[in-house]
Design an enzyme around this catalytic site. Structure first.
Site, PDB file in Angstrom:
ATOM      1  CD  GLU A 250      45.066  43.860  46.132  1.00  0.00           C
ATOM      2  OE1 GLU A 250      46.188  44.054  46.662  1.00  0.00           O
ATOM      3  OE2 GLU A 250      44.539  42.746  46.010  1.00  0.00           O
TER       4      GLU A 250
ATOM      5  CG  HIS B 101      42.229  52.046  37.718  1.00  0.00           C
ATOM      6  ND1 HIS B 101      42.530  53.040  38.609  1.00  0.00           N
ATOM      7  CD2 HIS B 101      43.177  51.090  37.868  1.00  0.00           C
ATOM      8  CE1 HIS B 101      43.630  52.705  39.263  1.00  0.00           C
ATOM      9  NE2 HIS B 101      44.039  51.523  38.846  1.00  0.00           N
TER      10      HIS B 101
ATOM     11  CG  ASP C 211      40.250  54.301  42.107  1.00  0.00           C
ATOM     12  OD1 ASP C 211      41.026  53.347  42.229  1.00  0.00           O
ATOM     13  OD2 ASP C 211      40.555  55.372  41.539  1.00  0.00           O
TER      14      ASP C 211
ATOM     15  CG  ASN D   9      41.312  47.563  39.026  1.00  0.00           C
ATOM     16  OD1 ASN D   9      40.511  48.462  39.237  1.00  0.00           O
ATOM     17  ND2 ASN D   9      42.357  47.350  39.796  1.00  0.00           N
TER      18      ASN D   9
ATOM     19  CG  ASP E 222      45.119  41.097  48.988  1.00  0.00           C
ATOM     20  OD1 ASP E 222      46.165  41.757  48.830  1.00  0.00           O
ATOM     21  OD2 ASP E 222      44.409  40.684  48.039  1.00  0.00           O
TER      22      ASP E 222
HETATM   23  P1  GH3 Z   1      44.458  37.834  44.867  1.00  0.00           P
HETATM   24  O1  GH3 Z   1      43.088  37.280  45.019  1.00  0.00           O
HETATM   25  O2  GH3 Z   1      45.477  36.770  44.883  1.00  0.00           O
HETATM   26  O3  GH3 Z   1      44.738  38.892  45.891  1.00  0.00           O
HETATM   27  O4  GH3 Z   1      44.527  38.510  43.429  1.00  0.00           O
HETATM   28  P2  GH3 Z   1      44.499  40.054  43.063  1.00  0.00           P
HETATM   29  O5  GH3 Z   1      44.181  40.194  41.636  1.00  0.00           O
HETATM   30  O6  GH3 Z   1      43.614  40.761  44.011  1.00  0.00           O
HETATM   31  O7  GH3 Z   1      45.984  40.486  43.397  1.00  0.00           O
HETATM   32  P3  GH3 Z   1      47.097  41.193  42.513  1.00  0.00           P
HETATM   33  O8  GH3 Z   1      48.163  41.563  43.487  1.00  0.00           O
HETATM   34  O9  GH3 Z   1      47.474  40.327  41.356  1.00  0.00           O
HETATM   35  O10 GH3 Z   1      46.415  42.490  41.923  1.00  0.00           O
HETATM   36  C1  GH3 Z   1      46.118  43.585  42.715  1.00  0.00           C
HETATM   37  C2  GH3 Z   1      45.493  44.621  41.836  1.00  0.00           C
HETATM   38  O11 GH3 Z   1      45.078  45.759  42.612  1.00  0.00           O
HETATM   39  C3  GH3 Z   1      46.405  45.125  40.779  1.00  0.00           C
HETATM   40  C4  GH3 Z   1      46.297  46.643  40.880  1.00  0.00           C
HETATM   41  O12 GH3 Z   1      46.088  47.214  39.630  1.00  0.00           O
HETATM   42  C5  GH3 Z   1      45.087  46.869  41.748  1.00  0.00           C
HETATM   43  N1  GH3 Z   1      45.183  48.107  42.516  1.00  0.00           N
HETATM   44  C6  GH3 Z   1      46.138  48.453  43.413  1.00  0.00           C
HETATM   45  N2  GH3 Z   1      45.897  49.702  43.892  1.00  0.00           N
HETATM   46  C7  GH3 Z   1      44.773  50.156  43.268  1.00  0.00           C
HETATM   47  C8  GH3 Z   1      44.030  51.371  43.339  1.00  0.00           C
HETATM   48  O13 GH3 Z   1      44.341  52.328  44.069  1.00  0.00           O
HETATM   49  N3  GH3 Z   1      42.900  51.475  42.558  1.00  0.00           N
HETATM   50  C9  GH3 Z   1      42.535  50.457  41.748  1.00  0.00           C
HETATM   51  N4  GH3 Z   1      41.427  50.625  41.020  1.00  0.00           N
HETATM   52  N5  GH3 Z   1      43.230  49.310  41.648  1.00  0.00           N
HETATM   53  C10 GH3 Z   1      44.317  49.148  42.390  1.00  0.00           C
HETATM   54 MG    MG Z   2      44.195  40.856  46.054  1.00  0.00          MG
HETATM   55 MG    MG Z   3      47.456  42.300  47.095  1.00  0.00          MG
END
Ligand code: GH3
Ligand code: MG
Ligand code: MG
Length: 316
Positions: free
Chosen positions: A230, A199, A203, A194, A186
């Site tokens: 992610e 965003h 990506d 982001n 992760d």
């Molecule tokens: P942690 O270190 O605990 O993993 O914190 P985190 O911020 O990485 O985890 P969290 O689950 O709070 O946030 C994940 C983020 O990933 C939120 C979401 O907007 C972003 N995300 C998920 N899929 C995509 C994608 O396809 N593209 C982009 N740009 N962002 C994405």
């Molecule tokens: Mg994360």
């Molecule tokens: Mg996550």
């Protein structure tokens, strides 16, 4: 969207390269005839024995095999049987080439999974036309598989593929008493990435991380899938806990080495990942593949809690 555009987006390089054709025949004169017929349109590879053909198919899978039936040593039927029984080579179309126009032989060859039969002496334009048809079908089925099993953003395998693969590999590890390892990965503080860089950059970051993970796995049976958002997961058949931990540490270093600046991360100045490793070692019949996945997830959570940008792992 035009089909060509779709193909080149989903399968970069598929249209740019010439199709790879493997010609298998124990008589070099026959190989030369095929070479002349195809060298302009295809990259032609050659094998003069069944064993050599199988090796080439594993190391550098061709798009199609032209396979002589009667060969000294392993014959073409046996080669085809082995190709079709291995998941890595099962989808490569095989066309048998033979001097004997015998219907029962043809029926047998087709029942082994060959797509066509061609008789020697060959007519080059007929053979070219048939090969072209089967190459088109092969590329169409590759495209369909990539639409069904690949993640559109990163090109990694998708969740659907992983779920199926895990069930298959779990069963195989039970049958063969071999270990099976998973690595859950992760991206750290990705929400903040982001928020800070947008965003679109998020990506790009996911694509780069995905490519790094894929490049970091060496065996053809090792696979990376995008598990969601992610989060990625690697499935490592026949891999011990110690090896999986080594690989996880290498992946952690490789993502760090991308040096993608992340000013909002509390773990490092660059983008990092946390990793959870779980291995099915000694066979315990009461556990399931869900238990292995839950353990990898719990180890990922432990890595997050311990400060991120690190590896935690346990045996099931
Ligand atoms: P942690 O270190 O605990 O993993 O914190 P985190 O911020 O990485 O985890 P969290 O689950 O709070 O946030 C994940 C983020 O990933 C939120 C979401 O907007 C972003 N995300 C998920 N899929 C995509 C994608 O396809 N593209 C982009 N740009 N962002 C994405
Ligand atoms: Mg994360
Ligand atoms: Mg996550």
């Amino acid at each position: 969207m035009r089909l060509n555009q779709l193909v080149s987006e989903l399968m970069p390089g598929a249209l740019a390269r010439k199709p790879k054709l493997l010609v298998v025949d124990d008589q070099t004169i026959n190989i030369q005839v095929m070479y002349q017929a195809f060298s302009e349109d295809c990259q032609v590879f050659m094998a003069t024995s069944g064993a050599q053909a199988l090796q080439i198919c594993k190391d550098n899978p061709p798009d199609l095999v032209l396979l002589d039936v009667v060969m000294s040593g392993m014959d073409g039927f046996e080669v085809c049987t082995q190709l079709k029984s291995d998941a890595l080579t099962a989808l490569i179309p095989v066309i048998f080439v033979t001097a004997h126009s015998d219907e029962s032989m043809e029926t047998h060859g087709l029942s082994l999974g060959a797509v066509d039969f061609i008789f020697k002496p060959i007519n080059p334009s007929v053979v070219r036309a048939r090969v072209k048809t089967h190459l088109t079908l092969k590329f169409q089925s590759d495209l369909l598989r990539s639409l069904v099993f690949r993640d559109g953003l990163t090109g990694a395998f998708n969740r659907r593929f992983f779920d199926e693969q895990l069930i298959e590999e779990w069963a195989r590890s039970g049958r063969t008493h071999s270990p099976l390892s998973l690595i859950m990965i992760d991206v750290d503080f990705f929400k903040k990435y982001n928020d800070r860089y947008g965003h679109q950059s998020g990506d790009d970051c996911l694509r780069a991380v995905s490519q790094t993970l894929q490049a970091g796995l060496k065996r053809t049976t090792d696979r990376v899938a995008r598990y969601g958002g992610e989060e990625f997961v690697c499935i490592l058949p026949d891999t011990s806990f110690e090896s999986a931990m080594d690989i996880a540490h290498q992946l952690e270093q490789a993502v760090r080495a991308l040096k993608l600046v992340h000013a909002e991360s509390d773990a490092a100045a660059v983008v990092t990942v946390s990793l959870g490793v779980a291995t099915r070692g000694a066979i315990n019949d009461t556990t399931t593949s869900d238990d292995l996945l839950a353990l990898a997830d719990a180890q990922l959570y432990a890595a997050k809690k311990s400060g991120r940008a690190m590896v935690c792992g346990r045996k099931l």
